[in-house]
Design an enzyme around this catalytic site. Structure first.
Site, PDB file in Angstrom:
ATOM      1  N   SER A 105      30.854  17.018 -27.782  1.00  0.00           N
ATOM      2  CA  SER A 105      31.642  18.148 -27.865  1.00  0.00           C
ATOM      3  C   SER A 105      32.969  17.941 -27.227  1.00  0.00           C
ATOM      4  O   SER A 105      32.938  17.202 -26.285  1.00  0.00           O
ATOM      5  CB  SER A 105      31.697  19.342 -27.833  1.00  0.00           C
ATOM      6  OG  SER A 105      32.669  20.579 -27.885  1.00  0.00           O
ATOM      7  N   TYR A 124      27.580  26.856 -25.151  1.00  0.00           N
ATOM      8  CA  TYR A 124      27.528  26.002 -25.854  1.00  0.00           C
ATOM      9  C   TYR A 124      28.506  24.729 -25.031  1.00  0.00           C
ATOM     10  O   TYR A 124      27.758  23.359 -25.176  1.00  0.00           O
ATOM     11  CB  TYR A 124      28.668  26.057 -26.892  1.00  0.00           C
ATOM     12  CG  TYR A 124      29.451  25.111 -27.686  1.00  0.00           C
ATOM     13  CD1 TYR A 124      28.153  24.964 -28.749  1.00  0.00           C
ATOM     14  CD2 TYR A 124      30.340  23.982 -28.131  1.00  0.00           C
ATOM     15  CE1 TYR A 124      28.502  23.937 -29.434  1.00  0.00           C
ATOM     16  CE2 TYR A 124      30.464  23.566 -28.637  1.00  0.00           C
ATOM     17  CZ  TYR A 124      29.623  23.113 -29.527  1.00  0.00           C
ATOM     18  OH  TYR A 124      29.720  22.092 -30.609  1.00  0.00           O
TER      19      TYR A 124
HETATM   20  P1  NAD Z   1      27.632  23.517 -38.597  1.00  0.00           P
HETATM   21  O1  NAD Z   1      26.908  24.372 -38.179  1.00  0.00           O
HETATM   22  O2  NAD Z   1      28.365  23.126 -40.782  1.00  0.00           O
HETATM   23  O3  NAD Z   1      25.878  22.911 -38.746  1.00  0.00           O
HETATM   24  C1  NAD Z   1      25.407  22.717 -37.765  1.00  0.00           C
HETATM   25  C2  NAD Z   1      23.743  22.612 -38.154  1.00  0.00           C
HETATM   26  O4  NAD Z   1      22.804  22.717 -38.029  1.00  0.00           O
HETATM   27  C3  NAD Z   1      23.691  22.627 -39.550  1.00  0.00           C
HETATM   28  O5  NAD Z   1      22.514  21.753 -40.119  1.00  0.00           O
HETATM   29  C4  NAD Z   1      22.360  24.159 -38.957  1.00  0.00           C
HETATM   30  O6  NAD Z   1      21.389  23.998 -40.645  1.00  0.00           O
HETATM   31  C5  NAD Z   1      21.721  22.651 -38.229  1.00  0.00           C
HETATM   32  N1  NAD Z   1      21.083  24.127 -36.715  1.00  0.00           N
HETATM   33  C6  NAD Z   1      21.364  24.660 -36.286  1.00  0.00           C
HETATM   34  N2  NAD Z   1      19.959  25.522 -36.001  1.00  0.00           N
HETATM   35  C7  NAD Z   1      19.392  24.715 -35.852  1.00  0.00           C
HETATM   36  C8  NAD Z   1      18.401  24.883 -35.893  1.00  0.00           C
HETATM   37  N3  NAD Z   1      17.271  25.755 -34.979  1.00  0.00           N
HETATM   38  N4  NAD Z   1      16.831  23.794 -36.621  1.00  0.00           N
HETATM   39  C9  NAD Z   1      17.537  22.433 -37.490  1.00  0.00           C
HETATM   40  N5  NAD Z   1      18.681  22.566 -38.283  1.00  0.00           N
HETATM   41  C10 NAD Z   1      19.822  22.851 -36.857  1.00  0.00           C
HETATM   42  O7  NAD Z   1      28.358  22.850 -37.813  1.00  0.00           O
HETATM   43  P2  NAD Z   1      29.207  21.499 -37.444  1.00  0.00           P
HETATM   44  O8  NAD Z   1      30.482  21.439 -36.950  1.00  0.00           O
HETATM   45  O9  NAD Z   1      28.233  20.625 -38.935  1.00  0.00           O
HETATM   46  O10 NAD Z   1      28.105  21.074 -36.420  1.00  0.00           O
HETATM   47  C11 NAD Z   1      27.449  19.912 -35.630  1.00  0.00           C
HETATM   48  C12 NAD Z   1      27.195  19.257 -34.774  1.00  0.00           C
HETATM   49  O11 NAD Z   1      28.461  18.896 -34.334  1.00  0.00           O
HETATM   50  C13 NAD Z   1      26.881  20.501 -33.403  1.00  0.00           C
HETATM   51  O12 NAD Z   1      26.162  19.442 -32.388  1.00  0.00           O
HETATM   52  C14 NAD Z   1      28.113  20.923 -32.729  1.00  0.00           C
HETATM   53  O13 NAD Z   1      28.036  21.576 -31.808  1.00  0.00           O
HETATM   54  C15 NAD Z   1      28.916  19.757 -33.139  1.00  0.00           C
HETATM   55  N6  NAD Z   1      30.615  19.788 -33.118  1.00  0.00           N
HETATM   56  C16 NAD Z   1      31.111  20.281 -34.184  1.00  0.00           C
HETATM   57  C17 NAD Z   1      32.431  20.097 -33.846  1.00  0.00           C
HETATM   58  C18 NAD Z   1      33.788  21.329 -35.081  1.00  0.00           C
HETATM   59  O14 NAD Z   1      34.998  21.622 -34.476  1.00  0.00           O
HETATM   60  N7  NAD Z   1      33.078  21.291 -36.290  1.00  0.00           N
HETATM   61  C19 NAD Z   1      33.108  19.789 -32.793  1.00  0.00           C
HETATM   62  C20 NAD Z   1      32.577  19.167 -31.621  1.00  0.00           C
HETATM   63  C21 NAD Z   1      30.647  18.927 -31.813  1.00  0.00           C
END
Ligand code: NAD
Length: 253
Positions: free
Chosen positions: A145, A158
């Site tokens: 991130s 986080y």
């Molecule tokens: P999202 O909330 O849409 O997706 C998160 C995913 O993790 C989902 O598929 C959810 O089902 C899964 N998940 C959560 N808890 C879980 C568990 N206990 N067991 C199994 N699966 C689980 O958000 P996203 O933005 O797609 O996030 C994906 C990754 O990217 C994450 O690690 C997030 O921290 C990271 N991220 C996102 C952003 C952003 O701007 N969206 C930025 C930097 C990093």
């Protein structure tokens, strides 16, 4: 041919949190590049399965709640049982909890660290044990991130977890690179997914973030596809322990 280096034909991948958001975008990209893909998570994978099928790819769902580290070995075992091996692991599943640090709870600390860091480590360990047994190397891609580099605000667990992810990516690379196992990361910028819904609903934060992104727009799950395929493919075989920011230029500003 140089483009053959980017092909994932004949490879098997596992992507955690593949039902939605960035995990779905990454799983689709890997499948389009030729990888048979295990879609790992606690939620139904129907939408991702449909998209992959429509693109001519192959995938199957693995039900697992990564809040509990004991599921990690089973994820690897189920993938091997279905496809005969594993070459690529994408640790994408992650959660976020927002509250002022002064009143942040132990539960919001533990829940986030368990999914974002503890399970990421033990799933990587289970995959690497298989990679060593298979004897043909492997690829691990950790989703970090911007808060692996910056402090953020109101997201203490986080930021801690994602800062841990970038350090662990370096450490695992140091230990496993000699075995042909590439451990690298992707640090997404501000992307349109459930994870950032609260930020996007706040008009002031939304606008402030938008104005700071040199590319002039929030990112989309499809923006990560090319980098994920690169890190999963032979094109990145000499790349170890590095996290690539795909952030519309945010960190350079
Ligand atoms: P999202 O909330 O849409 O997706 C998160 C995913 O993790 C989902 O598929 C959810 O089902 C899964 N998940 C959560 N808890 C879980 C568990 N206990 N067991 C199994 N699966 C689980 O958000 P996203 O933005 O797609 O996030 C994906 C990754 O990217 C994450 O690690 C997030 O921290 C990271 N991220 C996102 C952003 C952003 O701007 N969206 C930025 C930097 C990093």
């Amino acid at each position: 041919m140089i483009l053959d280096l980017f092909s994932l034909k004949g490879k098997t991948a596992a992507v955690t949190g593949a039902n939605t958001g960035l995990g779905q975008g990454i799983a689709l990209a890997l499948a389009e590049a030729g990888a048979r893909t295990a879609l790992v998570g606690r939620s139904p994978m129907d939408e991702t399965l449909e998209k992959i099928k429509a693109a001519g790819g192959e995938a199957f769902p693995v039900k697992a709640d990564l809040a509990d580290v004991s599921v990690c070995q089973g994820i690897v075992d189920q993938t091997v049982a279905k496809y005969g091996g594993l070459d690529i692991l994408v640790n994408n599943a992650g959660i976020i909890r927002r509250a002022d640090s002064i009143e942040f709870t132990e539960k919001d600390w533990d829940d986030v660290l368990n999914v974002n860091l503890k399970s990421l480590f033990f799933l990587s360990q289970a995959a690497a044990k298989l990679f060593l047994k298979q004897g043909r190397g492997g690829k691990i891609i950790n989703i970090a991130s911007l808060l692996s580099y910056q402090g953020g605000i109101r997201v203490p667990s986080y930021t801690s977890s994602k800062s841990g992810v970038i350090g662990l990516t370096r450490l695992l690379a140091n230990e496993w690179a000699r075995h042909g196992i590439c451990v690298n990361g992707i640090a997404p910028g501000y992307m349109v997914t459930n994870n950032t819904e609260a930020l996007r609903r706040d008009p002031v934060r939304h606008q402030a973030i938008l104005e700071r992104i040199p590319a002039g727009r929030w990112g989309l799950p499809s923006d990560l596809g090319g980098t994920a395929v690169f890190l999963a493919s032979p094109a990145s075989d000499y790349l170890h322990g590095f996290t690539i920011a795909v952030d519309g230029g945010w960190l350079g500003r």
